[in-house]
Design a protein around this motif. Structure first.
Motif, mmCIF file in Angstrom:
data_model
loop_
_atom_site.group_PDB
_atom_site.id
_atom_site.type_symbol
_atom_site.label_atom_id
_atom_site.label_comp_id
_atom_site.label_asym_id
_atom_site.label_seq_id
_atom_site.Cartn_x
_atom_site.Cartn_y
_atom_site.Cartn_z
ATOM 1 N N ARG A 423 33.306 45.175 38.055
ATOM 2 C CA ARG A 423 34.407 44.327 38.519
ATOM 3 C C ARG A 423 35.605 44.485 37.587
ATOM 4 O O ARG A 423 35.496 44.279 36.381
ATOM 5 N N VAL A 425 38.907 43.567 35.560
ATOM 6 C CA VAL A 425 39.464 42.347 34.992
ATOM 7 C C VAL A 425 40.799 42.695 34.337
ATOM 8 O O VAL A 425 40.862 43.575 33.474
ATOM 9 N N SER A 451 40.286 38.146 37.615
ATOM 10 C CA SER A 451 39.721 39.114 38.546
ATOM 11 C C SER A 451 39.956 38.549 39.942
ATOM 12 O O SER A 451 39.543 37.421 40.237
#
Length: 926
Positions: A423, A425, A451
């Motif tokens: 993910r 960020v 995020s």
């Protein structure tokens, strides 16, 4: 003729040799020393003084040996002598004796102390006549000199043994010191190449220097000369090959090739004089080459090379260009530095340097891109990240930013992002400080991370650093912090492998806002607001970390708390405990861990607008308490529930055997809703109160429930037992316990009920339970074993002949005891028929009066009360499993028709039953 000539020639040579030896033997040593001093004065303009005894040397060189010698310094220097040696040997050319100008061939100095200095105005103690500042040297020495004669100086060998060298710059305080110096130099002529070979100790390292200077005359005359110099130390080699200019009135200049080689971690360790971190042990080599341009107004270095580390080549590129004053280190240099391999790409472009106070300065842009962080860690010698750990989840880092460090201010900005657990960020950091940033001042800081559609956090405030290495006592901060996530459970797993085990639809989101501060180990959070799912709360907190234990102060004001999702299924769980209870105590034997109470001291104040569970609803609640030295005390100042209230105190002591105490009172609550919510019992209504004061100690819940001691009181008034209408049942007494329709009656009222319990070692004993109401009195006694979850209790309902409640007094009546025994979850209920018969036998008139009172206006009772008693007891017996037909037959056999024509009025008059008739009725007429 030829032979004669040869003979006379041989005689001439022999005579000449004898004459020469004689002359040498007759020359005074003082004359030789004077010649040496004169030659040095002519070449340098300084005084060479022999302070020790002089002696003549003949072999292998003709010359003079002195026990001590000094060479003067200019008057402005701190050191009196440019050098002072313990021993000096000067050798001269033998044949120059006959020329009238004796030439020096060798000079040897033993244990000299050499001092070179730079004055505050830039003058140098080593400036000799023959250079551009000859007049200055002349003034310094106080004597005139033939400047051109210095160029006639030649030395076949100049040697220094076990010397000491000191360089002192009065302009910037710089000091360089060399010891244990050994040097051999050859100076064929002032205009010829000068060979140098030597070594010395510098900063604990043995440094070797070799090189060639093509013209000493040019070097001392302010002209450009070529130099080829090599310096070597343990693990380090550096070389320069190019042009050098050493003007007498300015900084030296250089323009040439520069190379530097550092041979592995051993070389770096020896050169730096300190151990490298273990992670740098695999350093194989650093090899840089490039160019150097050094002038008074500029310094330009351009080096390119690589470093070997764990078999991986890392490309290095370093460029630096400084302006005027670079020698003093008080200006900025333009730099371009980069590091590149298959794991990381980092660099900095801008200015960099050190202030005179050695503070870092610079303005520029930096970047750092980690292509594969786990691979980079493995290459750096770190353990391979274990699957699922934070480092294993951090796949890449890509950051860039601005740096601006000045004497009066500082600013650092960063933006970019990381990829964590697949993910992305984004990060945004800004830091700025005033003039005191160099000594640990106040920095304005802003931090943000987010995020998309997953989480967002931000900080804005001040951070204060101490003037030394930051510690918990010198670091302080104050500002606002927010955090927002619409997916709290997923975020917890993603951020730290934390699992929030909560029912579906709860803890789905979290948003917080708080003004936080930290100073001198005290943390505070004020004006804190957070929304957890549908629950909103606000409060403040203070944590003092300066003592042996953290000191916590907490105030929390919550809105409505809906705990129904967490308490659903509680009834089913309770119902399933029956099997365990039948086998004995169902309490857990797992140790109770209250050790956490020893980890801190606290004071707390908690308020909630309401609290709703699957079985209970509480309105406004106020709980205040303290935790001190392992003892938790909670004061329940207010709980509003079911139109009543509750107050109490809870105490837990974290001792070797944990201790517990509770003093709690519930007052004037509505019984019907609270019993329905708590236990699913909807058959009782009215107002009730409960109070208990108990203590216990134990290492497990099992131990605690077996050790409860204290008292309890229960009271209710103006209520009713729902589902049973005793008057309606008594309208047809003979079938009251058999007719299912009788159970559908509305309610039986009571005016009060209550009792007290004494609890000892986990057993609650009651002797005074009583309930009063129209037509009915109930008394009870028995024991409830809290530890073993068992009950042994007897309730004795008594039907009385009065509609009064409390005012009815202890009216006599018809009693049918009921025994309740067994496990809590599935007790057995059974009437004690022998007790009922015993009561009737002992007081038949009381039973008859009760039935008469009950029967006022009740069909079938007023006319024949005796028959009603028989029918009631027969019905009870039938309800216990006797044959119904037999009971009915018995009833028919004894019943007298109400309008029988053959019956006389006297016969129809009610008669008091006899005890044996009651027994026959109980047994169904047998």
């Amino acid at each position: 003729m030829i032979l004669r000539i040869l003979k006379y020639l041989g005689i001439f040579v022999l005579v000449a040799a004898v004459l020469i030896i004689g002359i040498v033997l007759l020359v005074p040593t003082s004359y030789v020393a004077k010649i040496a001093s004169d030659k040095v004065r002519e070449g340098t303009g300084r005084e060479l003084v022999f302070t020790g005894d002089l002696s003549r040397t003949i072999y292998p060189k003709l010359g003079v040996k002195s026990g001590g010698v000094t060479l003067s310094n200019p008057e402005w220097t701190a050191a009196t002598h440019m050098f002072a040696a313990d021993e000096a040997v000067v050798s001269i050319d033998f044949w120059s004796i006959f020329s009238g100008s004796i030439d020096i061939e060798e000079v040897r100095l033993v244990r000299p102390e050499i001092n070179l200095e730079v004055a505050e105005d830039g003058k140098k103690s080593w400036t000799f006549p023959g250079s551009d500042d000859a007049d200055e040297a002349e003034e310094d020495s106080g004597r005139g000199a033939d400047h051109s004669s210095g160029r006639k100086l030649s030395l076949e060998l100049a040697q220094v043994v076990d010397g000491q060298f000191t360089y002192l710059n009065h302009q910037n305080g710089q000091v360089v010191k060399l010891t244990d110096i050994d040097v051999d130099a050859t100076l064929p002529g002032w205009d010829q190449a000068f060979d140098l070979k030597g070594e010395a100790d510098w900063n604990g390292q043995r440094v070797r220097l070799t090189g060639i200077v093509d013209s000493p005359a040019a070097a001392t005359g302010g002209e450009t000369f070529k130099a080829d110099l090599d310096m070597a130390a343990q693990g380090l080699n550096m070389s320069f090959n190019g042009n050098v200019l050493a003007p007498g009135d300015g900084q030296p200049e250089a323009d040439g090739d520069l190379a530097l080689t550092l041979s592995g971690d051993k070389g770096a360790t020896d050169w730096l004089r300190q151990s490298l971190p273990p992670e740098l042990k695999p350093l194989e080599a650093v090899d840089l080459a490039g160019s150097l341009v050094a002038k008074p107004d500029t310094l330009d270095i351009d080096l390119v090379g690589d470093a070997g580390f764990r078999g991986q080549d890392t490309k290095l590129n370093a460029k630096a260009k400084a302006g005027a004053g670079w020698m003093n280190g008080d200006v900025l240099a333009d730099v371009d530095v980069s590091v590149l391999n298959e794991f990381v790409d980092a660099g900095y472009i801008g200015t960099a340097g050190l202030s005179p106070e050695q503070y870092p300065l610079g303005t520029g842009k930096y970047r750092a891109r980690v292509i594969d962080l786990p691979a980079l860690l493995r290459w750096a010698g770190q353990p391979a990240p274990e699957a699922g750990t934070p480092l294993a989840k951090l796949a890449s880092v890509d950051l860039k930013g601005d740096l601006d460090l000045k004497l009066e201010s500082a600013r650092v900005a960063l933006d970019g992002g990381v990829t964590y657990d697949r993910r992305p960020v984004a990060l945004d950091v800004n830091l700025s400080g005033g003039r005191d940033w160099r000594t640990g001042g106040v920095f304005k800081t802003a931090f943000g991370a987010n995020s998309r559609n997953f989480f967002e956090t931000a900080w804005d405030g001040d951070v204060t650093l101490g003037d030394s290495m930051p510690t918990s006592k010198t670091v302080a901060f104050k500002g606002t912090l927010i955090f927002d996530t619409p997916k709290l459970k997923e975020f917890a797993r993603w951020a730290g492998d934390a699992v929030i085990d909560s029912p579906k639809g709860t803890f789905d989101s979290l948003r917080t806002f708080s003004k936080i501060a930290y100073r001198e180990e005290v943390f505070t959070a004020e004006e804190t607001e957070f929304t957890l799912g549908d629950t909103q709360a606000q409060g403040e907190m203070r944590v003092d970390l300066s003592g042996a234990k953290p000191e916590l102060r907490l105030r929390l004001d919550s809105g409505p708390l809906d705990l129904r999702p967490f308490t659903q299924g509680g009834e089913a769980a309770a119902g399933n405990s029956g099997a365990a209870a039948q086998k004995g105590s169902g309490w857990s034997r797992e140790p109770i861990n209250v050790g956490v109470l020893n980890s801190a001291n606290a004071v707390f104040d908690i308020e909630a607008a309401s609290l709703t569970t699957a079985t209970l609803r509480l309105d406004r609640s106020v709980i205040k308490g303290a935790l001190q030295d392992g003892v938790l005390t909670a004061n329940i100042e207010e709980i509003a529930l079911y139109q009543g209230g509750a107050k109490g105190k809870l105490k837990v002591a974290a001792k070797e055997v944990p201790e517990f105490a509770m003093d709690f009172a519930v007052d004037a609550v509505q019984l019907n809703p609270i019993l329905r919510d708590l236990a699913g019992i909807g058959s009782l209504e009215g107002k009730g109160s409960v109070a208990f004061d108990v203590t216990a100690a134990g290492r497990s819940l099992y131990d605690v429930m077996h050790a409860v001691n204290g008292t309890a009181n229960v009271k209710a008034e103006d209520g009713a037992i729902l589902g049973v209408n005793l008057p309606a049942m008594l309208r047809n007494v003979s079938t009251a316990f058999l007719d299912s329709e009788a159970g559908t009656a509305r309610k039986t009222d009571f005016t009060d009920l209550g009792g007290s319990f004494v609890i000892k070692d986990g057993v609650a004993t009651n002797r005074d339970f009583a309930m009063n109401g129209p037509l009915l009195r109930v008394v009870g006694e028995g024991a409830i074993n809290l530890g073993e979850q068992l009950v042994d209790y007897r309730l004795t309902p008594k039907f009385v002949g009065t509609l009064q409640g409390q005012g009815g007094g202890n009216a006599s009546g018809l009693a049918v005891p009921l025994d309740i025994k067994g496990p809590w979850a599935s007790p057995s209920f059974g009437p004690d028929l022998s007790g009922a018969v015993k009561g009737i036998i002992e007081n038949p008139q009381g039973a008859l009066d009760a039935v008469k009172g009950i029967g006022s206006g009740v069909e079938g009772v007023k006319e024949n009360p005796g028959q009603a008693i028989k029918g009631l007891l027969g019905g009870i017996r039938q309800d216990q499993g006797q044959d119904q037909g037999q009971s009915e037959g018995s009833g028919a056999a004894t019943q007298q028709p109400a309008n029988s024509g053959s019956a006389t009025p006297e016969a129809n008059k009610p008669q008091a039953p006899k005890p044996e008739d009651l027994i026959k009725g109980l047994l169904g007429g047998n």
